[in-house]
Design a protein around this motif. Structure first.
Motif, PDB file in Angstrom:
ATOM      1  N   LEU A 132     -13.142   8.590  -8.510  1.00  0.00           N
ATOM      2  CA  LEU A 132     -14.346   8.709  -9.331  1.00  0.00           C
ATOM      3  C   LEU A 132     -15.623   8.566  -8.492  1.00  0.00           C
ATOM      4  N   GLY A 133     -15.712   7.510  -7.692  1.00  0.00           N
ATOM      5  CA  GLY A 133     -16.919   7.274  -6.912  1.00  0.00           C
ATOM      6  C   GLY A 133     -17.226   8.403  -5.944  1.00  0.00           C
ATOM      7  N   ARG A 134     -16.200   8.856  -5.227  1.00  0.00           N
ATOM      8  CA  ARG A 134     -16.408   9.927  -4.252  1.00  0.00           C
ATOM      9  C   ARG A 134     -16.786  11.233  -4.944  1.00  0.00           C
ATOM     10  N   THR A 135     -16.226  11.468  -6.118  1.00  0.00           N
ATOM     11  CA  THR A 135     -16.528  12.697  -6.845  1.00  0.00           C
ATOM     12  C   THR A 135     -17.997  12.741  -7.247  1.00  0.00           C
ATOM     13  N   TYR A 136     -18.492  11.647  -7.799  1.00  0.00           N
ATOM     14  CA  TYR A 136     -19.905  11.614  -8.192  1.00  0.00           C
ATOM     15  C   TYR A 136     -20.821  11.647  -6.972  1.00  0.00           C
ATOM     16  N   ALA A 137     -20.403  10.994  -5.888  1.00  0.00           N
ATOM     17  CA  ALA A 137     -21.211  11.026  -4.666  1.00  0.00           C
ATOM     18  C   ALA A 137     -21.319  12.449  -4.119  1.00  0.00           C
ATOM     19  N   LEU A 138     -20.216  13.179  -4.147  1.00  0.00           N
ATOM     20  CA  LEU A 138     -20.238  14.564  -3.680  1.00  0.00           C
ATOM     21  C   LEU A 138     -21.071  15.455  -4.602  1.00  0.00           C
ATOM     22  N   LEU A 139     -21.037  15.159  -5.895  1.00  0.00           N
ATOM     23  CA  LEU A 139     -21.837  15.924  -6.847  1.00  0.00           C
ATOM     24  C   LEU A 139     -23.326  15.775  -6.543  1.00  0.00           C
ATOM     25  N   LEU A 140     -23.756  14.544  -6.313  1.00  0.00           N
ATOM     26  CA  LEU A 140     -25.163  14.306  -5.992  1.00  0.00           C
ATOM     27  C   LEU A 140     -25.525  14.847  -4.614  1.00  0.00           C
TER      28      LEU A 140
ATOM     29  N   ILE B 157     -34.235  21.141 -13.099  1.00  0.00           N
ATOM     30  CA  ILE B 157     -33.782  20.690 -11.783  1.00  0.00           C
ATOM     31  C   ILE B 157     -32.505  19.869 -11.915  1.00  0.00           C
ATOM     32  N   PHE B 158     -32.424  19.036 -12.948  1.00  0.00           N
ATOM     33  CA  PHE B 158     -31.208  18.248 -13.168  1.00  0.00           C
ATOM     34  C   PHE B 158     -30.002  19.146 -13.406  1.00  0.00           C
ATOM     35  N   VAL B 159     -30.138  20.108 -14.332  1.00  0.00           N
ATOM     36  CA  VAL B 159     -29.015  20.992 -14.647  1.00  0.00           C
ATOM     37  C   VAL B 159     -28.652  21.844 -13.434  1.00  0.00           C
ATOM     38  N   ALA B 160     -29.653  22.363 -12.733  1.00  0.00           N
ATOM     39  CA  ALA B 160     -29.373  23.176 -11.548  1.00  0.00           C
ATOM     40  C   ALA B 160     -28.675  22.353 -10.476  1.00  0.00           C
ATOM     41  N   GLY B 161     -29.099  21.102 -10.284  1.00  0.00           N
ATOM     42  CA  GLY B 161     -28.463  20.251  -9.286  1.00  0.00           C
ATOM     43  C   GLY B 161     -27.012  19.953  -9.623  1.00  0.00           C
ATOM     44  N   VAL B 162     -26.732  19.749 -10.904  1.00  0.00           N
ATOM     45  CA  VAL B 162     -25.346  19.509 -11.319  1.00  0.00           C
ATOM     46  C   VAL B 162     -24.492  20.743 -11.054  1.00  0.00           C
ATOM     47  N   LEU B 163     -25.021  21.918 -11.375  1.00  0.00           N
ATOM     48  CA  LEU B 163     -24.260  23.154 -11.173  1.00  0.00           C
ATOM     49  C   LEU B 163     -24.025  23.438  -9.700  1.00  0.00           C
ATOM     50  N   VAL B 164     -25.037  23.205  -8.868  1.00  0.00           N
ATOM     51  CA  VAL B 164     -24.881  23.431  -7.428  1.00  0.00           C
ATOM     52  C   VAL B 164     -23.958  22.381  -6.822  1.00  0.00           C
ATOM     53  N   GLY B 165     -24.147  21.113  -7.206  1.00  0.00           N
ATOM     54  CA  GLY B 165     -23.315  20.055  -6.664  1.00  0.00           C
ATOM     55  C   GLY B 165     -21.859  20.169  -7.060  1.00  0.00           C
ATOM     56  N   ALA B 166     -21.585  20.804  -8.197  1.00  0.00           N
ATOM     57  CA  ALA B 166     -20.201  20.964  -8.644  1.00  0.00           C
ATOM     58  C   ALA B 166     -19.396  21.824  -7.680  1.00  0.00           C
ATOM     59  N   ASP B 167     -20.041  22.776  -7.020  1.00  0.00           N
ATOM     60  CA  ASP B 167     -19.330  23.610  -6.049  1.00  0.00           C
ATOM     61  C   ASP B 167     -18.847  22.772  -4.862  1.00  0.00           C
ATOM     62  N   THR B 168     -19.732  21.912  -4.335  1.00  0.00           N
ATOM     63  CA  THR B 168     -19.345  21.032  -3.232  1.00  0.00           C
ATOM     64  C   THR B 168     -18.252  20.067  -3.658  1.00  0.00           C
ATOM     65  N   MET B 169     -18.397  19.488  -4.817  1.00  0.00           N
ATOM     66  CA  MET B 169     -17.415  18.539  -5.340  1.00  0.00           C
ATOM     67  C   MET B 169     -16.053  19.199  -5.506  1.00  0.00           C
ATOM     68  N   SER B 170     -16.051  20.413  -6.038  1.00  0.00           N
ATOM     69  CA  SER B 170     -14.779  21.102  -6.286  1.00  0.00           C
ATOM     70  C   SER B 170     -14.035  21.384  -4.989  1.00  0.00           C
ATOM     71  N   ARG B 171     -14.752  21.830  -3.971  1.00  0.00           N
ATOM     72  CA  ARG B 171     -14.101  22.136  -2.691  1.00  0.00           C
ATOM     73  C   ARG B 171     -13.556  20.885  -2.021  1.00  0.00           C
ATOM     74  N   ALA B 172     -14.234  19.745  -2.192  1.00  0.00           N
ATOM     75  CA  ALA B 172     -13.852  18.544  -1.454  1.00  0.00           C
ATOM     76  C   ALA B 172     -12.712  17.777  -2.121  1.00  0.00           C
ATOM     77  N   VAL B 173     -12.731  17.652  -3.442  1.00  0.00           N
ATOM     78  CA  VAL B 173     -11.735  16.811  -4.106  1.00  0.00           C
ATOM     79  C   VAL B 173     -10.849  17.582  -5.071  1.00  0.00           C
TER      80      VAL B 173
END
Length: 353
Positions: free
Chosen positions: A40-48, A305-321
């Motif tokens: 959980l922690g790493r997933t949210y960290a990667l999202l941000l 900016i919040f919604v865009a950041g979540v959408l962009v960060g989800a790509d990084t999160m998905s690839r990593a975990v």
């Protein structure tokens, strides 16, 4: 159990409401992350980190936020008057097609237009296309009582089918190797880069300026007062002398024009041509952004900016975990619901009988 309106809303409640909403959103999303077997922690960290943790992340977030700002403003203007415009997606595509028709296909007329004339004509055409697309449903609501949610939603599908036909027909780029896309804008009509070596373009300035103008419209003009009165109670507004039909028409023109400009700015700033998948649902996301912002034009900037950041960060999160990128949609949707519920409880309390 019933809802009872509060006599006064304390400042602490107004501060705690969004905090509790965010906490609830993280809790619901966290359960899904744990269900997927990810930390959980790493997933949210990667999202941000993906959306806001680097220059590249910020640049992609701001680039994604530009059309969201404009569609969010479009929904804000319409919803403020209780004109529920669900057609911003179609209006965006109509604006994009109009921009390309002026900025890309004008050469067939045999007239060479200077760029300083062609660029404002291109933006004006996009705004008019989006405005006219919403004008019909608005008039049907004002005159005939037809539900604009249904009409604007159905027009989206009509527009997308029309775009598909045009991209395979008269607007198809003959140099695209058979790929269904429109001709490109003339050189010199693209928006400049706001930050060097990134995709962030001056459309961000357009969005910020338009947000301020819409805020000034609401706060300091007679039309803004009429819009707010119509949204509060249409029958009382009509009794007080507010011109209901005229106000609805003006709201439709402004809202549709903002969505049309979103399409033109997306073409001029990022793609240079129109494709059928140009928008991954920016028009529908604008509704979420308007509600997250509490229908406040300046709040639309932060919500986008919040919604865009979540959408962009989800790509990084998905690839990593290995968590599906659809978790971003869950976060955005849960944020909307929790913010609405939190706002409700700042105005009402539960009474048990």
């Amino acid at each position: 159990m019933r809802l009872e309106r509060r006599q006064n809303t304390s400042r602490s409640a107004l501060v705690l409401a969004p905090v509790c909403a965010i906490g609830f959103t993280m809790l619901v999303s966290g359960l899904l992350v744990l269900w997927a077997g990810a930390p959980l922690g790493r997933t949210y960290a990667l999202l941000l980190q993906g959306g806001f943790g680097s220059v590249f992340g910020w640049s992609e977030t701001l680039t994604r936020a530009i059309p969201l700002i404009l569609t969010g403003l479009s929904a804000t203007v319409a919803f403020k008057a209780r004109l529920f415009n669900i057609g911003a997606e179609g209006q965006l595509y109509a604006g994009a097609l109009a921009a390309v028709a002026v900025g890309g296909l004008h050469g067939g007329t045999g007239i060479e237009w200077p760029l300083w004339v062609l660029f404002p004509l291109m933006m004006l055409a996009a705004a008019i296309a989006g405005a006219l697309l919403l004008l019909g449903p608005a008039l049907m609501k004002a005159r005939l009582g037809v539900d604009e949610v249904v009409t604007t939603l159905l027009i989206n599908f009509i527009v997308l089918l029309g775009v598909s036909a045009l991209l395979d027909g008269v607007m198809k780029d003959p140099t695209a190797m058979g790929w269904p896309q429109s001709v490109s804008l003339q050189d010199g009509l693209e928006l400049g880069r706001l930050i060097a070596q990134t995709r962030v373009h001056t459309g961000l300035i357009w969005g910020g300026v338009l947000a301020v103008l819409v805020w000034l419209l609401f706060k300091h003009t007679v039309l803004g007062f009429d819009i707010r009165a119509l949204g509060a109670n249409s029958r009382a507004a009509a009794f007080a002398g507010v011109p209901v039909t005229r106000t609805v028409v003006l709201v439709a023109l402004i809202s549709g024009a903002l969505a049309g400009l979103a399409g033109a700015i997306e073409v001029a700033g990022r793609t240079s041509y129109v494709t059928l998948d140009m928008s991954p649902g920016y028009g529908y996301s604008g509704i979420v952004i308007a509600m997250l912002a509490g229908l406040h034009p300046l709040g639309v900037l932060a919500a986008s900016i919040f919604v865009a950041g979540v959408l962009v960060g989800a790509d990084t999160m998905s690839r990593a975990v290995g968590v599906p990128t659809y978790i971003a949609d869950v976060i955005v949707a849960a944020s909307l619901i929790s913010v609405l519920v939190a706002a409700l409880f700042t105005q009402f309390r539960l009474r048990w009988k």
